[in-house]
Every structure is written in structure tokens, then in C-alpha cells.
Design a protein around this motif. Sequence first.
Motif, PDB file in Angstrom:
ATOM      1  N   VAL A 238      46.393  58.962  41.056  1.00 35.90           N
ATOM      2  CA  VAL A 238      46.292  57.823  40.143  1.00 35.90           C
ATOM      3  C   VAL A 238      45.093  56.980  40.558  1.00 35.90           C
ATOM      4  CG1 VAL A 238      47.450  55.778  39.216  1.00 35.90           C
ATOM      5  CG2 VAL A 238      48.790  57.818  39.800  1.00 35.90           C
ATOM      6  N   TYR A 239      44.202  56.732  39.617  1.00 34.79           N
ATOM      7  CA  TYR A 239      42.973  55.957  39.849  1.00 34.79           C
ATOM      8  C   TYR A 239      43.134  54.579  39.211  1.00 34.79           C
ATOM      9  CZ  TYR A 239      38.074  54.506  39.075  1.00 34.79           C
ATOM     10  OH  TYR A 239      36.894  53.820  39.026  1.00 34.79           O
ATOM     11  N   VAL A 240      42.790  53.526  39.960  1.00 39.34           N
ATOM     12  CA  VAL A 240      42.843  52.157  39.438  1.00 39.34           C
ATOM     13  C   VAL A 240      41.591  51.408  39.906  1.00 39.34           C
ATOM     14  CG1 VAL A 240      44.078  49.960  39.437  1.00 39.34           C
ATOM     15  CG2 VAL A 240      45.363  52.103  39.473  1.00 39.34           C
ATOM     16  N   ARG A 241      40.871  50.819  38.967  1.00 37.72           N
ATOM     17  CA  ARG A 241      39.708  50.044  39.349  1.00 37.72           C
ATOM     18  C   ARG A 241      40.146  48.806  40.143  1.00 37.72           C
ATOM     19  NH1 ARG A 241      34.965  51.028  37.258  1.00 37.72           N
ATOM     20  NH2 ARG A 241      35.873  51.923  35.361  1.00 37.72           N
ATOM     21  N   ARG A 242      39.412  48.500  41.196  1.00 42.44           N
ATOM     22  CA  ARG A 242      39.805  47.427  42.113  1.00 42.44           C
ATOM     23  C   ARG A 242      39.915  46.075  41.400  1.00 42.44           C
ATOM     24  NH1 ARG A 242      36.826  46.367  47.961  1.00 42.44           N
ATOM     25  NH2 ARG A 242      38.326  44.844  48.773  1.00 42.44           N
ATOM     26  N   THR A 243      38.966  45.754  40.543  1.00 37.34           N
ATOM     27  CA  THR A 243      38.999  44.462  39.856  1.00 37.34           C
ATOM     28  C   THR A 243      40.205  44.350  38.934  1.00 37.34           C
ATOM     29  OG1 THR A 243      37.499  45.391  38.189  1.00 37.34           O
ATOM     30  CG2 THR A 243      36.516  44.092  39.971  1.00 37.34           C
ATOM     31  N   ALA A 244      40.619  45.462  38.332  1.00 38.69           N
ATOM     32  CA  ALA A 244      41.787  45.448  37.445  1.00 38.69           C
ATOM     33  C   ALA A 244      43.068  45.208  38.245  1.00 38.69           C
ATOM     34  CB  ALA A 244      41.880  46.768  36.685  1.00 38.69           C
ATOM     35  N   LEU A 245      43.171  45.828  39.416  1.00 39.32           N
ATOM     36  CA  LEU A 245      44.369  45.625  40.231  1.00 39.32           C
ATOM     37  C   LEU A 245      44.420  44.185  40.742  1.00 39.32           C
ATOM     38  CD1 LEU A 245      46.798  47.294  41.174  1.00 39.32           C
ATOM     39  CD2 LEU A 245      45.614  47.667  43.339  1.00 39.32           C
ATOM     40  N   GLU A 246      43.278  43.624  41.069  1.00 41.32           N
ATOM     41  CA  GLU A 246      43.236  42.228  41.502  1.00 41.32           C
ATOM     42  C   GLU A 246      43.665  41.294  40.369  1.00 41.32           C
ATOM     43  OE1 GLU A 246      39.228  41.897  42.811  1.00 41.32           O
ATOM     44  OE2 GLU A 246      39.653  42.605  44.857  1.00 41.32           O
ATOM     45  N   ARG A 247      43.270  41.622  39.139  1.00 42.42           N
ATOM     46  CA  ARG A 247      43.685  40.806  37.994  1.00 42.42           C
ATOM     47  C   ARG A 247      45.206  40.840  37.822  1.00 42.42           C
ATOM     48  NH1 ARG A 247      45.134  42.565  33.271  1.00 42.42           N
ATOM     49  NH2 ARG A 247      44.112  44.597  33.533  1.00 42.42           N
ATOM     50  N   VAL A 248      45.787  42.033  37.910  1.00 44.83           N
ATOM     51  CA  VAL A 248      47.244  42.162  37.754  1.00 44.83           C
ATOM     52  C   VAL A 248      47.961  41.497  38.919  1.00 44.83           C
ATOM     53  CG1 VAL A 248      49.151  43.819  37.658  1.00 44.83           C
ATOM     54  CG2 VAL A 248      47.065  44.240  36.347  1.00 44.83           C
ATOM     55  N   ALA A 249      47.405  41.594  40.129  1.00 41.65           N
ATOM     56  CA  ALA A 249      48.009  40.932  41.281  1.00 41.65           C
ATOM     57  C   ALA A 249      48.032  39.420  41.076  1.00 41.65           C
ATOM     58  CB  ALA A 249      47.249  41.284  42.557  1.00 41.65           C
ATOM     59  N   GLY A 250      46.965  38.878  40.492  1.00 43.50           N
ATOM     60  CA  GLY A 250      46.931  37.444  40.209  1.00 43.50           C
ATOM     61  C   GLY A 250      48.007  37.040  39.231  1.00 43.50           C
ATOM     62  N   GLN A 251      48.235  37.868  38.200  1.00 45.92           N
ATOM     63  CA  GLN A 251      49.286  37.577  37.227  1.00 45.92           C
ATOM     64  C   GLN A 251      50.671  37.713  37.836  1.00 45.92           C
ATOM     65  OE1 GLN A 251      48.284  40.466  34.237  1.00 45.92           O
ATOM     66  NE2 GLN A 251      46.738  39.160  33.266  1.00 45.92           N
ATOM     67  N   LEU A 252      50.807  38.669  38.751  1.00 44.55           N
ATOM     68  CA  LEU A 252      52.124  38.971  39.314  1.00 44.55           C
ATOM     69  C   LEU A 252      52.500  38.020  40.437  1.00 44.55           C
ATOM     70  CD1 LEU A 252      54.412  41.112  39.021  1.00 44.55           C
ATOM     71  CD2 LEU A 252      53.251  42.444  40.797  1.00 44.55           C
ATOM     72  N   TYR A 253      51.539  37.721  41.315  1.00 43.86           N
ATOM     73  CA  TYR A 253      51.833  36.941  42.511  1.00 43.86           C
ATOM     74  C   TYR A 253      51.112  35.596  42.571  1.00 43.86           C
ATOM     75  CZ  TYR A 253      53.520  41.494  44.135  1.00 43.86           C
ATOM     76  OH  TYR A 253      54.168  42.697  44.254  1.00 43.86           O
ATOM     77  N   GLY A 254      50.186  35.353  41.638  1.00 41.13           N
ATOM     78  CA  GLY A 254      49.410  34.132  41.705  1.00 41.13           C
ATOM     79  C   GLY A 254      48.309  34.190  42.735  1.00 41.13           C
TER      80      GLY A 254
END
Length: 322
Positions: A128-144
Motif C-alpha cells: 500500500v502506497y500513501v503520499r506523505r503529505t496526504a497522510l499528514e493531512r489525515v493525521a491532522g484531521q484525526l488527531y489534531g
Amino acid sequence: MVRILARDVLRGQPTTATTDVDEAHAKIAELFCSHELAPRTRASLMDMKLRSLHRGDVGIEFLDYGADVRIEPEGLQDFHLVQIPLSGHASMQVGADTVESGPRLATVPPVDRPFSMSWDGGSPHLIVYVRRTALERVAGQLYGESSVELGYGMDLSGAAGRAFLRAVVELHDDLISQPQSAAPAFVQGLLADSMMSRLLMAMEQPGEETRSADAESRLVRECRELLERHAFEELTVPDIAECLEVSVRTLQTALRAETGATPSDMLRSIRLDRAREMLLEASPREQSVTAVAELCGFTHQGRFSALYLKAFGELPSESLRR
């Protein structure tokens, strides 16, 4: 646990195949990053098969080197990978940490540290490939908090790991849909974000104890192997303990401490995995859910369906019709 068969990963997509080490190296370097690739022994003959499909910030790869290989990447930097052996064994070394992976434990390479990997022949991977900036965006939504610090291993046998696999399967199935049958664009975004959220929730954080095949005690490994060999036989807990030459209490205590499961739980999980594999491979015109359930040791059809739904997120009949 969600069962994914190697033949189903990106089915219908073009396959790049080569027996040349240099060509395999070039293809993987183009897809991921610069690295060193070499067979681990002279007897290891390369037989690489690669399928890849990306959409936006996410992607799924099928990669099988067909040989025992050593891989030393220069660094991922701008993307994350979750590497899931669909069978067999692989390992990853990060500094002093080693993660031994198999179908129940994925490796998650670091993006900012050197690492090396060894894949055994017979260990095709879903990646599974995930762009780093996209995961950081989702982490911000999930954890603030947008900074992402992942561990190096993902337990796929627990609830969070199974939820991640289900999200991967949903994304995968939409990716391989024909353009006219693929989900609308906003749904595609939801599928990708759901998968990334599940990835974050399933991850072990650095500093936590990383589970590996070698971390299991000898007793637990032998118990698992025994149950896998005799999954379809009538086994009682005293029978299992006797075969392992320990008391029932010793066996129960070891399993509970290391896996949180009882011997009966472990046997049931193995039988469910076997049932799913049989259902996915069977033809609805030649096999029935009831017959598969009975072959796998489940005598109560309603109970089997409920357990199957809880484990895999779909009914046995839905798996049979795939």
C-alpha cells in the motif's frame, strides 16, 4: 483475519515480468526509489512479477520477486509503504530493530532512516502506497496534529489491523473497477481517507514493543503450527496440550499472555481463514457455504455465518459469489 489471495491483487491489470535482476532493479527503482537489489544466494533465480495502480495520493502494488532477495533502499522520503506478505516470510532491519513479517504482520518502512529488507522466495507482497503529505493531512484531521511518527510493524490480526485490511480491499476493488463503474470522485476521496485513517489507527508507535514471528514463545509458535496442520480435525484443548506436552493451564496462560486468545479462539480463527480461502476459490455452482463450513469444522450454519461476518466484514455467501 481478512484473507487476500495473491492472484486477486490488481487482477486484470498489466503484469511486468522479468527474470533479469538488472531489469527488476530498474522497474522497482522507477516505481519507488533508488536501492540495491540482489539475490541472497547464487541459487536464487529472479522471477519478478509486478502490478501497480495509483490514483491521486494512494496506490496499490503487487510484487513478487520469486527468489530470496536482499533490498537496501536509499530512503522513501516523500511517501509511506505498508508491505503485506500474502504468504511466506520477510524481514526488515532498521538500526537495531528487526521486524519479522508474514501474513499476520506487515512491515512499514521508515521515511527518514536507512533500512534494509530480506524477502524469502514464495512471499508475494501487497504493498500500500500513501503520499506523505496526504497522510499528514489525515493525521491532522484525526488527531489534531499533522506530524506522523509510525512504528515499523503493523499487527494485521487484531481489530485495528483487520479494519485497515478491509479498507484496503474496498479501495483496491474501486481502483480496479472500470471507469464507468468506479465510485464518484468524492467517494474515491472518502475511500482513500478511510484507508489512511485506518492505517494510522492500526500502527504501533516507535518505542512500543514490535511483535514479530520470533517474539512469540516456542510454545505459542508450536501451538499455532499444530492447529494449522490439524485445523479440520476434532481437537479439544486437552488434546492440544497433550500434543505439546504441557498442561492445559500452561497452554492457556501462554496464549492469553502473548495473543490475548484461548486455544479455541486460535483454532476458530485458523478455521475461518481456511473457510474464506476455500469460498473465494470455489464456484457457486460446484460448492455451497454449508459444505465449506462443515469441511472447516463448523457444524452450526448460523453461528458460522455470524463469526465469518465479524471476522471479514461480509457474509460467506458474498465471498462465494466473488
